[in-house]
Design an enzyme around this catalytic site. Sequence first.
Site, PDB file in Angstrom:
ATOM      1  CB  ILE A   1     -45.527  41.331 -51.721  1.00  0.00           C
ATOM      2  CG1 ILE A   1     -46.389  41.994 -52.733  1.00  0.00           C
ATOM      3  CG2 ILE A   1     -45.586  39.736 -51.877  1.00  0.00           C
ATOM      4  CD1 ILE A   1     -46.237  43.309 -52.836  1.00  0.00           C
TER       5      ILE A   1
ATOM      6  CB  SER B   1     -45.655  31.462 -43.879  1.00  0.00           C
ATOM      7  OG  SER B   1     -44.742  32.356 -44.443  1.00  0.00           O
ATOM      8  NE  ARG B   2     -39.492  29.334 -45.239  1.00  0.00           N
ATOM      9  CZ  ARG B   2     -38.212  29.804 -45.928  1.00  0.00           C
ATOM     10  NH1 ARG B   2     -37.448  29.050 -46.154  1.00  0.00           N
ATOM     11  NH2 ARG B   2     -37.959  30.983 -45.926  1.00  0.00           N
TER      12      ARG B   2
ATOM     13  CE  LYS C   1     -41.973  40.816 -59.851  1.00  0.00           C
ATOM     14  NZ  LYS C   1     -40.959  41.518 -58.680  1.00  0.00           N
TER      15      LYS C   1
HETATM   16  P1  NAP Z   1     -40.048  38.339 -48.625  1.00  0.00           P
HETATM   17  O1  NAP Z   1     -40.337  39.565 -47.550  1.00  0.00           O
HETATM   18  O2  NAP Z   1     -38.974  37.641 -48.518  1.00  0.00           O
HETATM   19  O3  NAP Z   1     -41.410  37.224 -48.303  1.00  0.00           O
HETATM   20  C1  NAP Z   1     -41.243  35.955 -48.811  1.00  0.00           C
HETATM   21  C2  NAP Z   1     -41.914  34.870 -47.534  1.00  0.00           C
HETATM   22  O4  NAP Z   1     -42.056  33.735 -48.330  1.00  0.00           O
HETATM   23  C3  NAP Z   1     -40.897  35.009 -46.654  1.00  0.00           C
HETATM   24  O5  NAP Z   1     -40.978  35.910 -45.679  1.00  0.00           O
HETATM   25  C4  NAP Z   1     -40.970  33.473 -46.290  1.00  0.00           C
HETATM   26  O6  NAP Z   1     -41.692  33.365 -45.074  1.00  0.00           O
HETATM   27  C5  NAP Z   1     -41.351  32.716 -47.324  1.00  0.00           C
HETATM   28  N1  NAP Z   1     -40.658  31.586 -48.155  1.00  0.00           N
HETATM   29  C6  NAP Z   1     -41.390  30.566 -48.359  1.00  0.00           C
HETATM   30  N2  NAP Z   1     -40.238  30.047 -49.187  1.00  0.00           N
HETATM   31  C7  NAP Z   1     -38.914  30.951 -49.083  1.00  0.00           C
HETATM   32  C8  NAP Z   1     -37.820  30.450 -49.754  1.00  0.00           C
HETATM   33  N3  NAP Z   1     -37.188  29.682 -49.994  1.00  0.00           N
HETATM   34  N4  NAP Z   1     -36.819  31.799 -49.527  1.00  0.00           N
HETATM   35  C9  NAP Z   1     -37.393  32.841 -48.724  1.00  0.00           C
HETATM   36  N5  NAP Z   1     -38.511  32.808 -48.269  1.00  0.00           N
HETATM   37  C10 NAP Z   1     -39.273  31.745 -48.207  1.00  0.00           C
HETATM   38  O7  NAP Z   1     -40.402  38.782 -50.001  1.00  0.00           O
HETATM   39  P2  NAP Z   1     -41.340  39.578 -50.762  1.00  0.00           P
HETATM   40  O8  NAP Z   1     -40.970  40.980 -50.964  1.00  0.00           O
HETATM   41  O9  NAP Z   1     -42.735  39.403 -50.123  1.00  0.00           O
HETATM   42  O10 NAP Z   1     -41.501  39.123 -52.327  1.00  0.00           O
HETATM   43  C11 NAP Z   1     -41.962  37.547 -52.359  1.00  0.00           C
HETATM   44  C12 NAP Z   1     -42.467  37.674 -53.819  1.00  0.00           C
HETATM   45  O11 NAP Z   1     -43.373  38.763 -54.230  1.00  0.00           O
HETATM   46  C13 NAP Z   1     -41.450  37.977 -54.934  1.00  0.00           C
HETATM   47  O12 NAP Z   1     -41.803  37.054 -55.978  1.00  0.00           O
HETATM   48  C14 NAP Z   1     -41.456  39.260 -55.405  1.00  0.00           C
HETATM   49  O13 NAP Z   1     -40.910  39.520 -56.769  1.00  0.00           O
HETATM   50  C15 NAP Z   1     -42.904  39.541 -55.239  1.00  0.00           C
HETATM   51  N6  NAP Z   1     -43.095  40.919 -54.985  1.00  0.00           N
HETATM   52  C16 NAP Z   1     -42.618  41.563 -54.008  1.00  0.00           C
HETATM   53  C17 NAP Z   1     -42.949  42.964 -54.085  1.00  0.00           C
HETATM   54  C18 NAP Z   1     -42.237  43.909 -52.915  1.00  0.00           C
HETATM   55  O14 NAP Z   1     -42.425  45.249 -53.099  1.00  0.00           O
HETATM   56  N7  NAP Z   1     -41.557  43.442 -52.012  1.00  0.00           N
HETATM   57  C19 NAP Z   1     -43.714  43.753 -54.952  1.00  0.00           C
HETATM   58  C20 NAP Z   1     -44.502  42.884 -55.963  1.00  0.00           C
HETATM   59  C21 NAP Z   1     -44.204  41.555 -55.907  1.00  0.00           C
HETATM   60  P3  NAP Z   1     -41.362  31.985 -44.038  1.00  0.00           P
HETATM   61  O15 NAP Z   1     -40.146  32.365 -43.492  1.00  0.00           O
HETATM   62  O16 NAP Z   1     -42.511  32.371 -43.050  1.00  0.00           O
HETATM   63  O17 NAP Z   1     -41.623  30.943 -45.116  1.00  0.00           O
END
Ligand code: NAP
Length: 309
Positions: free
Chosen positions: A13, A35-36, A89
């Site tokens: 996101i 970011s980690r 969120k």
């Molecule tokens: P994601 O692709 O997994 O990205 C989140 C990033 O946060 C990870 O790549 C990781 O990067 C970092 N991170 C830090 N602490 C973490 C932990 N304990 N576990 C896993 N990753 C961790 O997830 P995302 O889809 O972007 O979603 C993130 C948030 O945005 C969620 O709350 C989700 O509900 C919200 N969201 C997502 C979307 C969507 O379409 N994907 C839409 C709207 C809102 P590092 O490894 O570099 O730390």
Amino acid sequence: MALKLGLVGIGKIARDQHIPALTADPRFELVACASRNARVDGVANFADVETMLAEVKDLDAISICTPPQAHFEAALAALRAGKHVMLEKPPAATTRHIALLQAEAQRQGRTLFQTWHSRLAAGVDAAREWLSSRTLTGGTITWKEDVHHWHPGQQWIFEPGGLGVFDPGINALSVLTEVLPGEAVVHEATLDFPENQQAPIAAQLALRTEAGVMVNAEFDFRQKGEQTWDIELVTTTGRLKLTHGGGALQIDGQPLAADAALAGEYPRLYARFAELCMAGESEVDWRPFQLVADAFLVGRRRIVAAHQV
Ligand code: NAP
């Protein structure tokens, strides 16, 4: 002067929505990321938020888009360092976390913007307006998507605090709580947990309004083929249907043209964040998260087939 902003948690996101919205908004300057593992070109990169806060002295604000389990510590550290905070969120891992963050923002005189991006989808304002003068008699929410397509490899969703199917389902609840003229509570719930995971892959909720009207919600992460993010609300004088996650609105089966001038959800979120920072105000509404927490509290639990992320 643009607000200097640090982005925390560079994943899907952050790259799909936050960075493009920030880059296009002259009220913000993206100066750092924490970011980690991930790195963003052209800004200072740090492995954690504490180092970013210590090193980038002139940061005004941070925006957190990690999974919810990592929100609280990062937000608390930023508020205590005197920064404004915007939260993706779902807002946190527990309801008390949000209460404590809200109190800390007030103590520090800083903005806490606890966002619900789906509330800024194109059809939502018109839906709220249409419903405001009508009497609800029933409703259904159908929020069914393929987790493998939309959340590839995201194991955190199925870990404790990851909320499982409520990660998208909470978007529907954020829209419902925005458009309903009154309040609703969880009357009954059934949560389907894969035998090898810690969070539900599907859920059925019966929500009851203050007037005793039932709105039934079905959330499912196992949907193949057509994906559905619909809310249908029936009143004594017509029927409203929000489709595409709130992006399109029909009244009595007739599509209503969206306001062509309306910006997308994330540009609107950052516009609102800028306004709140300038006004020195916070915006926090954790009712959608309370509904999810209540579903976990009163829900029946069913064990279903194992799920591989
Ligand atoms: P994601 O692709 O997994 O990205 C989140 C990033 O946060 C990870 O790549 C990781 O990067 C970092 N991170 C830090 N602490 C973490 C932990 N304990 N576990 C896993 N990753 C961790 O997830 P995302 O889809 O972007 O979603 C993130 C948030 O945005 C969620 O709350 C989700 O509900 C919200 N969201 C997502 C979307 C969507 O379409 N994907 C839409 C709207 C809102 P590092 O490894 O570099 O730390």
